[in-house]
Structure formats: C-alpha cells, structure tokens
Design an enzyme around this catalytic site. Structure first.
Site, short mmCIF file in Angstrom:
data_model
loop_
_atom_site.label_atom_id
_atom_site.label_comp_id
_atom_site.label_asym_id
_atom_site.label_seq_id
_atom_site.Cartn_x
_atom_site.Cartn_y
_atom_site.Cartn_z
CG ASP A 1 2.54 -6.01 -10.59
OD1 ASP A 1 1.95 -5.07 -11.14
OD2 ASP A 1 3.28 -5.89 -9.61
CD GLN B 1 5.64 -0.12 -7.03
OE1 GLN B 1 4.52 -0.62 -7.01
NE2 GLN B 1 6.04 0.61 -8.06
CE LYS C 1 1.14 0.37 -8.63
NZ LYS C 1 2.33 -0.50 -8.74
N1 GUN Z 1 7.46 -0.52 -10.71
C1 GUN Z 1 7.19 0.20 -11.82
N2 GUN Z 1 6.06 -0.25 -12.41
C2 GUN Z 1 5.63 -1.30 -11.66
C3 GUN Z 1 4.52 -2.16 -11.76
O1 GUN Z 1 3.69 -2.11 -12.67
N3 GUN Z 1 4.41 -3.10 -10.77
C4 GUN Z 1 5.30 -3.20 -9.77
N4 GUN Z 1 5.12 -4.16 -8.87
N5 GUN Z 1 6.36 -2.41 -9.65
C5 GUN Z 1 6.51 -1.45 -10.60
#
Ligand code: GUN
Length: 294
Positions: free
Chosen positions: A119, A96, A52
């Site tokens: 998100d 995350q 990311k």
């Molecule tokens: N863990 C797995 N997928 C995601 C996501 O799309 N966002 C976040 N914050 N954590 C994750």
C-alpha cells in the site's frame, strides 16, 4: 472531450501482469502472493477487498484473505501482522482501512514490514517516495500517474491543482507530480479545506485532481476550458432508484465539467479500477524486489 477510461487501462495493465506471471510459471518460479487483512464488516471495505482478491486470481497471483471480527484487539491484530511479516510465502499484504475505532491505525501501519507494504503507507516508504528513491507508491496516486502517462497527457511545466491533502491521495499526488519523472515536472498547488478563494485557484489549473471526498464539489465555473480533470471521489450517496439504495458519486460535477474539459475521468470507471491494477503491480514488485536500493 476524451474520457480517461480506467476500466480499459486497468484491464491492459492486468493483462501485462498476467503475461509476466505466466513467464514466472514457465520458469517454475513462485508466483506473487498478496494477503489482505479485513477487520469487521464495513460494506465498502468488504467490496474493495473482494475486488482485490478477485483481481489476484485473474492475473495468476496467490491470494490470502484474513477476515477478523470487529472486536479484534489491537494486540491481536499486531500479532497477525507479525505472522505476515515472517511468512516468507507472502510477498506483500495490506490492512484494509478504515480500522475499527478502538485500534490505532498509525500503530498498525508502522508495524507492517516496509518491504511487504504494497500500500506504500509505512513512513519508510513515504520517506523514500519524497526522496525520489524506488519504493511502493500507494495505489491511488500511482494509478493516476499511470493514467496520465498512458494517455500521454503533458504535465511538464503545467499547473496542477490538487484538492485534498490526505496521506493516501492528495499529499503523495502533489509530491509525485512535482518530481522529475514521466507525468511529473509540474508546478503543483495543494489546496484544502482552509484554502481561500479556491475557485480562483482551480480556474488557473491545467490539471485538477479532486480528492476531497465531497460529492460533485467541482463545478464548471471552477475550471478553465480544456483542463484535464481527475476525479478521485467515491462517495456512496443515497438513491432510492438504485437497487442497492445508493449511487457512487465523484467529487466532480461530471455533467457540467465534462463539457469544458479536454480529458476527464468518469466515476465509476476512472481512477477506481486503476487502484487495484497498481496494487497488483506493487505486489509483483514486492516479489521481484527493488534491488540494492530497497
Ligand atoms: N481504504 C481505502 N483505500 C484503501 C487503500 O488503498 N488501502 C487500504 N489498505 N485501505 C484502503
């Protein structure tokens, strides 16, 4: 059979975002800034967050990675969230998941300012989504919608079977595809672990979205000819032949299902790369705002 190429599509989206950022710079505007909070050292999470941050650099965004130790208290994390909510330089941020077990995930997600929740996990944003209001759509369902749109897959009036009712994928996916929108207007069935006769249901689907997290679960006998198959699975399966000691498996038995499908996403290289592109798109949206509706 047409492969729905998430890598290529996400590159295209990233190029589009980079072009917008470049224009912002020309006009001396502040570029979008994404922050990510990572608690602990989970291998998969470290990989995702790293990807990311790298993607931010690629499109010209500012990024901040906040790494906190595994034993960070819930209170300390809430404090960090408060700082991010009040930092006007940061347009959007993510925490995350999964978080260490001693931290209440829901409590953390609720503390995020909905206007910075790129998100799309905050109840305010999930509520807006269900009411057809402009909001952040969580990256995986958003990425699938974008893939369906860009490959011109007809969804109106079609029967979509979503397998899995998770808050991150299955539930929002079922809502999006039933809405009046591009890649929407579908008749949606949401199947899950208690569903009886699943194969009889998936066999009726024009589009199957497999998001249950069981490697190679969906087999050729479960789908009809010319179905569109979207594979959301990304399970690490031990594999001694691989250097890393594991391979990434999807929820679909690609070998057999691809012979019957009209379109299918590969794993890796399908839905996965799309999620990062859509997170960037949400961050750009956070920078630009939703206008009065938000
Ligand atoms: N863990 C797995 N997928 C995601 C996501 O799309 N966002 C976040 N914050 N954590 C994750």
């Amino acid at each position: 059979m047409i492969l729905l190429d998430g890598r290529q599509t996400s590159s295209k989206i990233k190029e589009e975002i980079a072009a917008t950022v470049s224009k912002m710079k020309q006009h001396n505007q502040r570029v979008p800034h994404l922050a990510a909070v990572l608690v602990g050292m989970d291998g998969a999470s470290m990989t995702y967050v790293g990807a990311k941050v790298k993607a931010c650099e690629l499109v010209g965004f500012e990024s901040t990675l906040i790494k906190l130790p595994e034993d960070t208290s819930e209170q300390a994390l809430l404090k960090q969230i408060d700082i991010l909510n009040n930092n006007h330089e940061i347009d959007g941020y993510i925490v995350q998941l999964p978080l260490p077990k001693h931290i209440d995930e829901q409590k953390i997600l609720m503390a995020i300012d909905p206007n910075k929740d790129v998100d799309g996990f905050h109840p305010t944003n999930v509520g807006k989504l269900t009411l057809d209001l402009p909001t952040f759509i969580s990256a995986t369902p958003y990425g699938i919608m974008e893939l369906l749109e860009r490959y011109d897959i007809s969804t109106s009036g079609k029967h979509v079977v979503v397998i899995g009712r998770s808050h991150i994928v299955g539930r929002p996916m079922s809502i999006l595809m039933s809405q009046k929108r591009k890649a929407g207007n579908a008749t949606v069935t949401i199947a899950h672990s208690r569903t009886e006769n699943l194969a009889a249901i998936t066999k009726q689907a024009d589009i199957v979205i497999a998001a249950l997290g069981i490697p190679e679960f969906l087999t050729a006998e479960m789908v009809k000819d010319n179905a569109v198959i979207i594979d959301v699975g990304i399970t690490r399966v031990p594999d001694n032949i691989k250097k890393k000691g594991y391979r990434i498996a999807g929820d679909v038995d690609f070998e057999s299902v691809s012979k019957k499908a009209s379109h299918i996403t590969p794993v890796p290289g399908g839905v996965g790369p799309m999620t990062i592109a859509m997170l960037l798109k949400n961050t750009l949206q956070a920078r630009e705002g939703f206008g009065d509706a938000h």
